[in-house]
Design an enzyme around this catalytic site. Structure first.
Site, PDB file in Angstrom:
ATOM      1  N   LEU A  97      38.503  53.621  77.680  1.00  0.00           N
ATOM      2  CA  LEU A  97      38.501  54.804  76.827  1.00  0.00           C
ATOM      3  C   LEU A  97      37.271  54.754  75.935  1.00  0.00           C
ATOM      4  CD1 LEU A  97      42.226  55.114  75.649  1.00  0.00           C
ATOM      5  CD2 LEU A  97      40.995  56.716  77.109  1.00  0.00           C
ATOM      6  N   ASP A  98      36.611  55.896  75.746  1.00  0.00           N
ATOM      7  CA  ASP A  98      35.479  55.965  74.832  1.00  0.00           C
ATOM      8  C   ASP A  98      35.955  55.604  73.415  1.00  0.00           C
ATOM      9  OD1 ASP A  98      33.867  56.908  76.879  1.00  0.00           O
ATOM     10  OD2 ASP A  98      34.333  59.011  76.440  1.00  0.00           O
TER      11      ASP A  98
END
Length: 367
Positions: A97-98
Site C-alpha cells: 500500500l502507498d
C-alpha cells in the site's frame, strides 16, 4: 493479511478447531495468515518491520529455543539484538500500500499461498479531487497540470463509470517504479530522457465501480502546494514525446483558480490484482474533461480478509492501535496477559488467523 512461516516447520494437514487441543508449547509455533489495518502515513515495509519485532518474541510463531536466545541477547545488552530478532522469522508483504493509503495490508513469506493474495480480488474506497493532475496521481505528489472542473456534474461522472468497468486496458503512471530496459519509469521523467517505447498497457478487471458520495465543495481537501517547475514539466514532456510527439504539458486553468474550492467525490470499487486505483481516478477525470488525483485511499478487503467481514469465510483485521501498543511494550516484563498467557495482540491474531501449517491454537477460526 500476514503469512508467517517459521523456517523449521514441515507441511502438515489443517485441523478443525473442534478437533484441536488448546495451544501448548509443544504444539507451537504455527504458520498462518492474518490481516492488519495499515494507517495512512507509514510505508508498508515500516509496518512489516514493527511486526517483525513482535512476531520474533511470540511463542505463537517462534520456537522456545529462539525465544530463549532473544532473552539472552537482551540480558547481555547485545547491540545486534534487534537484527537478531528480525532474523528469527521471515516476513514479507503480499500487496504493498502507498504511504497515503490505509486499510488491509498483506504481508508474509514468499510462498505459493501468499501469491494468491497478490493476485486476489481487492476492494477500495477512494476520494478524487478534480481540477489538478499530479506526477504521482495522488496528493503526495506535485502539481503537474491544472484543468477546468466547474463543468463536471455528478451525472457526468456516473455516466463515465461504465468506461472503466469490466475488463479494461490500463496504462501505469509514468511516475511508477515499473522498469523499462532496466530503468524505472520515473527516472525517465525526472531526467528528461525519451521513453524508448510506449508504456505497456495491462489488462485488469474492474468488477464493480460506483460513485458512493458526491462531496462537491463540502470538504477540506486542496491541491498540493508543491508544483512542477517549468524545467520539470519540460523533462516529463521530453520523456513522453519519445512515444508521442503530440504530448504537451501545460495548465488549462489560470492561476487565480487556485483559490477556489475544487470538486471532490468518493468512489468504491472491486478490482483484480494489479489494478492501479490512481490510474482509474486519473483516467476518469480525463473522461469528464478535467484532471484529478487521489486524496484518500482505503483498501477495505484483500481476498477473504476484510475490515468489515461480511461472508462466512471472511476474516477480520487487527487494528493498528493494537500493534502499536504492543510494540511500545515490547521489552516490558509487565505486559498484560490472559489466563492462557497470551497478550492482547496475540489473542486478536489467534481469533482472526487462517492457519496454514501447524495445529490451530485455541480460539482461532476453523478453515
Amino acid at each position: 493479511m500476514f503469512q508467517l512461516l517459521p523456517r523449521h516447520l514441515s507441511r502438515c494437514s489443517r485441523l478443525s478447531t473442534s478437533k484441536m487441543p488448546k495451544a501448548t508449547l509443544s504444539s507451537l509455533p504455527v504458520s498462518g495468515l492474518f490481516g492488519i489495518v495499515k494507517p495512512s502515513g507509514p510505508t508498508s515495509m515500516s509496518v512489516v518491520h514493527d511486526l517483525q519485532q513482535l512476531i520474533a518474541r511470540s511463542k505463537l510463531f517462534v520456537t522456545e529455543e529462539k525465544l530463549e536466545e532473544i532473552k539472552s541477547r537482551k540480558a547481555s545488552k547485545n547491540k545486534r539484538r534487534g537484527k537478531g530478532a528480525r532474523e528469527a522469522i521471515k516476513v514479507g508483504q503480499g500487496g504493498t500500500l502507498d504511504p497515503l493509503a490505509d486499510g488491509v495490508l498483506g504481508v508474509g513469506k514468499g510462498t505459493k499461498k501468499l501469491s494468491d493474495f497478490l493476485n486476489c480480488t481487492k476492494e477500495y474506497q477512494t476520494t478524487c479531487l478534480l481540477g489538478c493532475e499530479t506526477d504521482t496521481y495522488d496528493s503526495e505528489g506535485a502539481r503537474v497540470r491544472l484543468a477546468p472542473w466547474q463543468h463536471v456534474t455528478e451525472d457526468a461522472v456516473r455516466a463515465a463509470l461504465a468506461q472503466f468497468t469490466g475488463e479494461i486496458s490500463q496504462t501505469p503512471p509514468i511516475f511508477s517504479a515499473l522498469k523499462m530496459d532496466g530503468k524505472p519509469l520515473y527516472e525517465y521523467a525526472r531526467e528528461g530522457k525519451p521513453l524508448p517505447r510506449p508504456i505497456e498497457a495491462r489488462k485488469v478487471t474492474v468488477h464493480s465501480l460506483e460513485l458512493v458520495e458526491w462531496k462537491g465543495k463540502d470538504h477540506d481537501f486542496r491541491w498540493p502546494e508543491k508544483s512542477f517547475s517549468a524545467e520539470e514539466k519540460k523533462a516529463m514532456e521530453t520523456a513522453l514525446k519519445g512515444v508521442d510527439e503530440s504530448v504537451e504539458i501545460k495548465d488549462d486553468v489560470e492561476a487565480p483558480a487556485l483559490d477556489q474550492v475544487p470538486t471532490a467525490f468518493v468512489l468504491k470499487m472491486t478490482v483484480s490484482g494489479g489494478t492501479y486505483v490512481r490510474s482509474i481516478v486519473h483516467d476518469l477525470a480525463h473522461a469528464v474533461g478535467s484532471a484529478g488525483h487521489v486524496v484518500t485511499l482505503s483498501r477495505t478487503r484483500q481476498g477473504r480478509f476484510a475490515i468489515n467481514p461480511a461472508g462466512e469465510g471472511d476474516y477480520g483485521c487487527i487494528p493498528w492501535e493494537t500493534i502499536e501498543k504492543a510494540t511500545s511494550e515490547i521489552d516490558s516484563d509487565t505486559k498484560e496477559r490472559d489466563e492462557e498467557g497470551w497478550t492482547k495482540w496475540e489473542r486478536e491474531v489467534i481469533a482472526n488467523m487462517e492457519v496454514i501449517e501447524g495445529p490451530k491454537p485455541s480460539g482461532s477460526k476453523a478453515t
